[in-house]
Design an enzyme around this catalytic site. Structure first.
Site, PDB file in Angstrom:
ATOM      1  CD  GLU A  48       9.329 108.916 -22.445  1.00  0.00           C
ATOM      2  OE1 GLU A  48      10.317 109.676 -22.493  1.00  0.00           O
ATOM      3  OE2 GLU A  48       8.794 108.418 -23.472  1.00  0.00           O
ATOM      4  CD  GLN A  90      12.694 117.499 -24.477  1.00  0.00           C
ATOM      5  OE1 GLN A  90      13.240 117.455 -23.378  1.00  0.00           O
ATOM      6  NE2 GLN A  90      12.815 116.512 -25.352  1.00  0.00           N
ATOM      7  CG  MET A  95     -12.682  92.079 -29.192  1.00  0.00           C
ATOM      8  SD  MET A  95     -13.550  90.538 -28.792  1.00  0.00           S
ATOM      9  CE  MET A  95     -12.680  90.018 -27.317  1.00  0.00           C
TER      10      MET A  95
END
Length: 583
Positions: A52, A115, A481
């Site tokens: 998602e 859920q 980085m």
């Protein structure tokens, strides 16, 4: 238009009425009625992602490259919570997306049902607005309102949470009616403030335009008006990471990107200017550096459609609330009506000073005949793709900054990157969204191997939908980085900034049914890039680069704009304005 239909059918009908052609999603129990309606129609394409988070980033890429809102459909509970990172990313970067989430039936809400999650509560801080719809009769109006809120004013993400029983129930569908909304942001700027800015422009000796993503979000007319104003006044212009492309990189007044890894001349011009015209940027900390030393002698004008951005970080001497395109139109008209005057002699001297700073050549690097330097890889990518119908996405890290420095953008909406949130894993799914919107374009995601692995599963999406996205991975086998900051700020103590178990990216590509290319010799780089470009399917390009390369220029955290580390462009230490070298 009103007619009775189920809530699930309302969702699909509302998307059609809003002109939606693509939805990125992942099904689950709480959205099966909507997915059933998706199955029964052919007007809207559904892209099945593998996570998602990938759905939201894909919708961001779609939105950023088209100017239209991206749409996401996910289930309740973990489906919704997995979308939170993408929602926050879109909020920080002002990207219009509409996320539709399933929810447990209304009579189960609050019972810790299977859920179940408090989606509205969880996403309230990371959306522009959100809704829980408990009445089917109100569902279509809420969805239309969601699209209006997402795209009006300062764009951003919105979420509509739809319980399963609302999807099954029958109600009355109503069509779009934006005029019925209570949300109507101010578009026109105050003419007294615009007049004050024009008067300042007429007198300024060292002016600069500082532009951001708000120019691009305002639409193509804003970029056109900005270009016209810059060319007419002759003022220099710089941009944030999110604003690249609003003004062409080939333009005679372009200074390059500014900020922590911005160009020497752009940062010094920002520091020394006497009139700063902020157009659609938010004075982000990666731009301002040390606030008490930020552009200390300038009059600061700030044009932004979001009133809350004005004076939030930097006090504006000339605050103008309004849409960038409308405000620029009024500035141009007023400036021309007053004789199109500037302090031309002083502005010419200002450009001469900027040209002196350019001579530092802050992006200079020396080729290594044995190892590919990441700067060289991106310089060759730019040379070999320049002039093509090209869209660039990035992950987050050193490669992102090098891409912003070495790739040049002539048009808006061609550069998709995670600015405010700095989300590793953004670029790959974003490139999928861009490619869905522009199927015939060359879409390249510039990545680091660490960022790319965060959403590597979306390779299945690219292969399933035959999307020829190119994953250009600068592989230094490090969290680049993080490693750079550890070297410069933490005594070279490289705490957990590398992985000892990286995959073979060529074999990984082949396992997904895609093409893999490995390049580690500078002599082979051009041919390998062309092989990537010419392949008609998805590609993972594993470019092995120098492992301990640092990204310069760099303004160290807490320093001012005239206090930069320049790497090879200096002999040692830090060059400051005026040419002094601090050892």
């Amino acid at each position: 238009m009103t007619r009775d239909m189920t809530g699930a059918k309302m969702v699909v009908q509302a998307l059609k009425d809003q002109g939606v052609d693509t939805v990125f999603g992942y099904p689950g129990g709480a959205v099966l009625p909507i997915y059933d309606e998706v199955f029964l129609q052919n007007d809207i394409r559904h892209v099945l992602v593998r996570h998602e988070q990938g759905a939201v980033h894909a919708a961001e890429g779609y939105a950023r490259s088209t100017g239209k809102p991206g749409v996401v459909l996910v289930t309740s509970g973990p489906g919704a919570t997995n979308a939170v990172t993408g929602l926050t990313d879109a909020l920080m970067d002002s990207i219009p997306i509409v996320v539709l989430t399933g929810q447990v039936p209304t009579f189960m809400i609050g019972s810790d049902a299977f859920q179940e999650a408090d989606t509205v509560g969880i996403t309230r801080p990371c959306t522009k607005h959100n809704w829980l719809v408990k009445d089917t009769d109100k569902l279509s109006a809420v969805i239309h309102e969601a699209f209006h809120v997402a795209t009006a004013g300062r764009p951003g993400p919105v979420l509509v949470d739809i319980p399963k029983d609302v999807q099954f129930a029958t109600g009355t569908y109503t069509g779009p009616n934006a005029s019925a909304s209570h949300y109507h942001p101010r578009l026109r700027g105050d003419m007294d403030e615009i007049t004050e800015l024009v008067e300042a422009m007429e007198k300024a000796k060292k002016p600069i335009f500082y532009t951001g993503g708000g120019v691009i979000n305002s639409g193509p007319e804003a970029s056109r008006l900005l270009r016209e104003l810059v060319e007419a006044t002759g003022f220099p212009i710089t941009s944030t990471l999110m604003g690249l492309g609003a003004y062409p990189a080939s333009g005679r007044n372009w200074l390059g990107m500014l900020g922590m890894h911005g160009l020497y001349e752009a940062n010094l011009a920002m520091h020394d200017c006497d009139l700063m015209i902020n157009v659609g940027a938010r004075f982000d900390d990666r731009i301002t550096g040390r606030i008490d030393a930020f552009s200390p002698k300038s009059t600061k004008a700030h044009i932004d459609i979001d009133p809350s951005s004005i004076n939030k970080v930097i006090k504006a001497d000339i605050p103008i609330v309004g849409d960038v395109a409308h405000v620029l139109e009024d500035i141009l008209a007023l400036w021309k009506s007053r004789g199109a005057k500037t302090n031309a002699e002083a502005v010419t001297r200002w450009h001469m000073k900027i040209d002196e700073w350019r001579k530092v050549d802050c992006l200079a690097y020396t080729d290594n005949p044995k190892t590919i330097r990441p700067q060289h890889a991106l310089a060759r990518l730019e040379a070999l793709t320049k002039g093509r119908d090209r869209y660039i996405c990035t992950e987050v890290g050193q490669h992102q900054m090098w891409a912003a420095q070495y790739l040049r953008f002539e048009e808006p909406n061609r550069w998709m990157t995670s600015g405010g949130l700095g989300t590793m894993g953004y670029g790959f799914p974003a490139s999928i969204g861009v490619q869905m919107a522009h199927p015939d374009a060359l879409v390249i995601n510039v990545a680091g191997e660490a960022s790319w692995l965060m959403n590597m599963q979306e390779m299945g999406t690219a292969v399933q939908y035959r999307l020829p996205v190119k994953q250009f991975i600068l592989n230094n086998e490090r969290l680049g980085m993080v490693r750079q900051w550890q070297e410069l700020l933490h005594g070279s103590r490289y705490s957990h900034s590398w992985s000892e178990a990286l995959p073979d990216f060529v074999k990984l590509a082949e396992a997904f049914g895609a093409k893999g290319i490995l390049c580690k010799d500078p002599a082979d780089l051009d041919d390998a890039i062309m092989e990537m470009i010419d392949h008609d399917g998805p590609v993972i390009f594993d470019c092995l680069v120098e492992k301990h390369e640092n990204c310069f220029p760099m303004i160290p955290s807490g320093k001012a704009h005239n206090d930069m580390l320049l790497g090879e462009a200096e002999t040692e230490g830090v060059i400051q304005a005026g040419g002094a070298v601090l050892v």
